[in-house]
Scaffold this motif. Structure first.
Motif, PDB file in Angstrom:
ATOM      1  N   ARG A   1      19.542  98.301 -37.915  1.00 31.38           N
ATOM      2  CA  ARG A   1      20.517  97.240 -37.617  1.00 31.38           C
ATOM      3  C   ARG A   1      21.654  97.754 -36.752  1.00 31.38           C
ATOM      4  NH1 ARG A   1      22.725  92.846 -36.555  1.00 31.38           N
ATOM      5  NH2 ARG A   1      24.245  91.854 -37.883  1.00 31.38           N
ATOM      6  N   GLY A   2      21.896  99.039 -36.757  1.00 31.46           N
ATOM      7  CA  GLY A   2      23.025  99.617 -36.029  1.00 31.46           C
ATOM      8  C   GLY A   2      22.977  99.375 -34.542  1.00 31.46           C
ATOM      9  N   ARG A   3      21.820  99.575 -33.924  1.00 31.34           N
ATOM     10  CA  ARG A   3      21.711  99.381 -32.476  1.00 31.34           C
ATOM     11  C   ARG A   3      21.858  97.918 -32.093  1.00 31.34           C
ATOM     12  NH1 ARG A   3      16.873 103.321 -30.354  1.00 31.34           N
ATOM     13  NH2 ARG A   3      17.970 105.258 -30.790  1.00 31.34           N
TER      14      ARG A   3
ATOM     15  N   VAL B   1      28.157  93.000 -25.941  1.00 28.52           N
ATOM     16  CA  VAL B   1      28.054  91.732 -25.207  1.00 28.52           C
ATOM     17  C   VAL B   1      29.249  90.838 -25.520  1.00 28.52           C
ATOM     18  CG1 VAL B   1      26.697  89.617 -24.997  1.00 28.52           C
ATOM     19  CG2 VAL B   1      25.551  91.824 -24.995  1.00 28.52           C
ATOM     20  N   ALA B   2      29.647  90.772 -26.787  1.00 27.47           N
ATOM     21  CA  ALA B   2      30.788  89.936 -27.176  1.00 27.47           C
ATOM     22  C   ALA B   2      32.066  90.412 -26.503  1.00 27.47           C
ATOM     23  CB  ALA B   2      30.945  89.946 -28.687  1.00 27.47           C
ATOM     24  N   ARG B   3      32.275  91.707 -26.460  1.00 26.44           N
ATOM     25  CA  ARG B   3      33.478  92.237 -25.793  1.00 26.44           C
ATOM     26  C   ARG B   3      33.436  91.959 -24.299  1.00 26.44           C
ATOM     27  NH1 ARG B   3      33.675  97.821 -29.038  1.00 26.44           N
ATOM     28  NH2 ARG B   3      34.843  97.079 -30.828  1.00 26.44           N
ATOM     29  N   ASP B   4      32.264  92.103 -23.708  1.00 26.39           N
ATOM     30  CA  ASP B   4      32.124  91.838 -22.277  1.00 26.39           C
ATOM     31  C   ASP B   4      32.468  90.384 -21.971  1.00 26.39           C
ATOM     32  OD1 ASP B   4      31.433  92.446 -19.609  1.00 26.39           O
ATOM     33  OD2 ASP B   4      29.435  91.593 -19.919  1.00 26.39           O
ATOM     34  N   LEU B   5      31.970  89.458 -22.777  1.00 27.61           N
ATOM     35  CA  LEU B   5      32.266  88.042 -22.560  1.00 27.61           C
ATOM     36  C   LEU B   5      33.740  87.732 -22.810  1.00 27.61           C
ATOM     37  CD1 LEU B   5      29.135  86.411 -24.201  1.00 27.61           C
ATOM     38  CD2 LEU B   5      29.671  86.545 -21.769  1.00 27.61           C
ATOM     39  N   LYS B   6      34.322  88.388 -23.789  1.00 33.01           N
ATOM     40  CA  LYS B   6      35.714  88.107 -24.149  1.00 33.01           C
ATOM     41  C   LYS B   6      36.692  88.584 -23.085  1.00 33.01           C
ATOM     42  CE  LYS B   6      39.080  88.852 -27.810  1.00 33.01           C
ATOM     43  NZ  LYS B   6      39.336  89.477 -29.108  1.00 33.01           N
ATOM     44  N   TYR B   7      36.447  89.751 -22.520  1.00 32.50           N
ATOM     45  CA  TYR B   7      37.432  90.359 -21.629  1.00 32.50           C
ATOM     46  C   TYR B   7      37.097  90.247 -20.145  1.00 32.50           C
ATOM     47  CZ  TYR B   7      39.331  92.249 -25.911  1.00 32.50           C
ATOM     48  OH  TYR B   7      39.873  92.389 -27.158  1.00 32.50           O
TER      49      TYR B   7
ATOM     50  N   LYS C   1      24.854  96.424 -29.754  1.00 27.87           N
ATOM     51  CA  LYS C   1      24.604  95.659 -28.534  1.00 27.87           C
ATOM     52  C   LYS C   1      25.312  94.305 -28.591  1.00 27.87           C
ATOM     53  CE  LYS C   1      21.131  93.962 -25.462  1.00 27.87           C
ATOM     54  NZ  LYS C   1      20.795  94.704 -24.300  1.00 27.87           N
ATOM     55  N   GLN C   2      25.261  93.624 -29.744  1.00 24.81           N
ATOM     56  CA  GLN C   2      25.946  92.341 -29.891  1.00 24.81           C
ATOM     57  C   GLN C   2      27.448  92.507 -29.696  1.00 24.81           C
ATOM     58  OE1 GLN C   2      24.766  90.962 -33.745  1.00 24.81           O
ATOM     59  NE2 GLN C   2      22.831  90.115 -32.997  1.00 24.81           N
ATOM     60  N   THR C   3      28.000  93.588 -30.237  1.00 25.93           N
ATOM     61  CA  THR C   3      29.431  93.855 -30.085  1.00 25.93           C
ATOM     62  C   THR C   3      29.776  94.101 -28.622  1.00 25.93           C
ATOM     63  OG1 THR C   3      29.487  94.815 -32.292  1.00 25.93           O
ATOM     64  CG2 THR C   3      31.317  95.347 -30.849  1.00 25.93           C
TER      65      THR C   3
END
Length: 60
Positions: A3-5, A13-19, A9-11
């Motif tokens: 689950r770590g990878r 992508v989320a940061r990329d979309l947020k910033y 990856k989700q984190t």
């Protein structure tokens, strides 16, 4: 295990979309959503004119 990878990856992508800063063309978006495209308005009557000569079977 494993689950770590996926979570990393989700984190990412989320940061990329947020910033990320997007250059949004709101005028083009509004035209697309409202259908104010001039080319589409010209193409529509031709499509319906072709079928206007035939009777509508639902109205018989």
């Amino acid at each position: 295990m494993g689950r770590g990878r996926a979570k990393a990856k989700q984190t990412k992508v989320a940061r990329d979309l947020k910033y990320r800063t997007f250059e949004t063309d709101f005028g083009a978006l509004a035209r697309e959503l409202h259908g104010d495209d001039e080319d589409a308005e010209q193409a529509e009557p031709e499509k319906y004119d072709r079928w206007s000569e035939h009777p509508d079977p639902r109205r018989d």
